[in-house]
Design a protein around this motif. Sequence first.
Motif, PDB file in Angstrom:
ATOM      1  N   GLY A 188      38.886  35.462  36.637  1.00 31.38           N
ATOM      2  CA  GLY A 188      40.170  35.240  35.986  1.00 31.38           C
ATOM      3  C   GLY A 188      40.802  33.968  36.490  1.00 31.38           C
ATOM      4  O   GLY A 188      40.170  33.169  37.190  1.00 31.38           O
ATOM      5  N   PRO A 193      48.066  36.252  35.940  1.00 30.14           N
ATOM      6  CA  PRO A 193      47.597  37.550  35.447  1.00 30.14           C
ATOM      7  C   PRO A 193      47.736  37.715  33.936  1.00 30.14           C
ATOM      8  O   PRO A 193      46.864  38.320  33.295  1.00 30.14           O
ATOM      9  CB  PRO A 193      48.467  38.563  36.200  1.00 30.14           C
ATOM     10  CG  PRO A 193      49.671  37.794  36.658  1.00 30.14           C
ATOM     11  CD  PRO A 193      49.179  36.403  36.908  1.00 30.14           C
ATOM     12  N   THR A 196      44.983  35.714  32.293  1.00 25.93           N
ATOM     13  CA  THR A 196      43.719  36.385  32.580  1.00 25.93           C
ATOM     14  C   THR A 196      43.521  37.577  31.646  1.00 25.93           C
ATOM     15  O   THR A 196      42.439  37.761  31.072  1.00 25.93           O
ATOM     16  CB  THR A 196      43.687  36.861  34.045  1.00 25.93           C
ATOM     17  OG1 THR A 196      43.733  35.709  34.903  1.00 25.93           O
ATOM     18  CG2 THR A 196      42.433  37.660  34.345  1.00 25.93           C
ATOM     19  N   GLU A 197      44.563  38.358  31.451  1.00 27.81           N
ATOM     20  CA  GLU A 197      44.467  39.529  30.573  1.00 27.81           C
ATOM     21  C   GLU A 197      44.213  39.120  29.121  1.00 27.81           C
ATOM     22  O   GLU A 197      43.512  39.815  28.387  1.00 27.81           O
ATOM     23  CB  GLU A 197      45.758  40.344  30.658  1.00 27.81           C
ATOM     24  CG  GLU A 197      45.720  41.653  29.886  1.00 27.81           C
ATOM     25  CD  GLU A 197      46.996  42.454  30.051  1.00 27.81           C
ATOM     26  OE1 GLU A 197      47.118  43.498  29.386  1.00 27.81           O
ATOM     27  OE2 GLU A 197      47.873  42.043  30.834  1.00 27.81           O
ATOM     28  N   GLU A 198      44.755  37.983  28.737  1.00 30.12           N
ATOM     29  CA  GLU A 198      44.608  37.510  27.353  1.00 30.12           C
ATOM     30  C   GLU A 198      43.203  37.003  27.060  1.00 30.12           C
ATOM     31  O   GLU A 198      42.676  37.190  25.965  1.00 30.12           O
ATOM     32  CB  GLU A 198      45.618  36.393  27.101  1.00 30.12           C
ATOM     33  CG  GLU A 198      45.504  35.716  25.746  1.00 30.12           C
ATOM     34  CD  GLU A 198      46.398  34.495  25.639  1.00 30.12           C
ATOM     35  OE1 GLU A 198      46.028  33.554  24.919  1.00 30.12           O
ATOM     36  OE2 GLU A 198      47.475  34.484  26.293  1.00 30.12           O
ATOM     37  N   LEU A 201      38.388  39.858  28.481  1.00 25.36           N
ATOM     38  CA  LEU A 201      38.519  41.159  27.835  1.00 25.36           C
ATOM     39  C   LEU A 201      37.388  42.091  28.232  1.00 25.36           C
ATOM     40  O   LEU A 201      36.329  41.655  28.708  1.00 25.36           O
ATOM     41  CB  LEU A 201      38.507  40.974  26.308  1.00 25.36           C
ATOM     42  CG  LEU A 201      39.461  39.929  25.735  1.00 25.36           C
ATOM     43  CD1 LEU A 201      39.291  39.847  24.218  1.00 25.36           C
ATOM     44  CD2 LEU A 201      40.898  40.232  26.107  1.00 25.36           C
ATOM     45  N   GLU A 202      37.622  43.379  28.033  1.00 28.22           N
ATOM     46  CA  GLU A 202      36.553  44.355  28.228  1.00 28.22           C
ATOM     47  C   GLU A 202      35.422  44.062  27.245  1.00 28.22           C
ATOM     48  O   GLU A 202      35.662  43.813  26.056  1.00 28.22           O
ATOM     49  CB  GLU A 202      37.081  45.771  27.996  1.00 28.22           C
ATOM     50  CG  GLU A 202      38.036  46.266  29.070  1.00 28.22           C
ATOM     51  CD  GLU A 202      37.330  46.513  30.395  1.00 28.22           C
ATOM     52  OE1 GLU A 202      36.175  46.968  30.374  1.00 28.22           O
ATOM     53  OE2 GLU A 202      37.929  46.234  31.450  1.00 28.22           O
ATOM     54  N   ARG A 210      32.993  42.450  31.488  1.00 33.16           N
ATOM     55  CA  ARG A 210      34.025  41.707  30.783  1.00 33.16           C
ATOM     56  C   ARG A 210      33.412  40.536  30.024  1.00 33.16           C
ATOM     57  O   ARG A 210      32.278  40.127  30.292  1.00 33.16           O
ATOM     58  CB  ARG A 210      35.075  41.188  31.767  1.00 33.16           C
ATOM     59  CG  ARG A 210      35.892  42.296  32.425  1.00 33.16           C
ATOM     60  CD  ARG A 210      36.734  41.770  33.568  1.00 33.16           C
ATOM     61  NE  ARG A 210      35.943  40.917  34.443  1.00 33.16           N
ATOM     62  CZ  ARG A 210      36.204  39.622  34.659  1.00 33.16           C
ATOM     63  NH1 ARG A 210      37.258  39.061  34.112  1.00 33.16           N
ATOM     64  NH2 ARG A 210      35.443  38.917  35.452  1.00 33.16           N
TER      65      ARG A 210
END
Length: 228
Positions: A188, A193, A196-198, A201-202, A210
């Motif tokens: 990430g 954060p 990173t979340e955007e 992804l899974e 990821r």
Amino acid sequence: FLTGMQRQFPLQEDDIVMVKTSFSFDASVWQLFWWSLSGASAYLLPPGWEKDPALIVKAIHQEKVTTAHFIPAMLNSFLDQAEMKALGDGTSLKRVFAGGEPLAPHVAARFASLLPQVSLIHGYGPTEATVDAAFYVLDPERDRDRLRIPIGKPVPGARLYVLDPHLAVQPCGVAGELYIAGAGVARGYLNRPALTEERFLEDPFYPGERMYKTGDLARWLPDGHVEF
């Protein structure tokens, strides 16, 4: 990544890799360390020479460099010098990697004309996926009529997905967003954060892993390569 490069483009003990990229740029990773996997050598281009194609040609000739990397815009300037010096008549070069921006077909065709015995490899990959995620080895005959040079197939340990907005796989020939999965995907962004979340992804196809959302458009070609 380096182990995968060595499997794809095996260096021998007599190979010499030119190190000319700033270590603030991710392409420097393989220039600095790849040679050590095979007992080959590295030649450190003197500071400032990387901005002068004439000095690069001089170094390749004098130091018997076999492996080098160019951003496509610089590659064209290098070819100007190669033409002037008639480098194709007796160069030590075996392979040249072009990456950092798309490689134009006319530059690839010019390279093949001037340096027919040297392999030209088109690399693609964001830093978030450890240097390069895909390579394409050019073939002048096969690529003669292409409007775009493909980015090729994923490097060992990487996976490429072309997905629609709902993360469904796009059929061959249909454009979608390019995602990168596999061992090279970064953890990430440092202290970011939300970003990173955007972007990380899974992976819907490999539970627990990821994938990186590149933001780039691509499509699979019938010959199994990816076109950027």
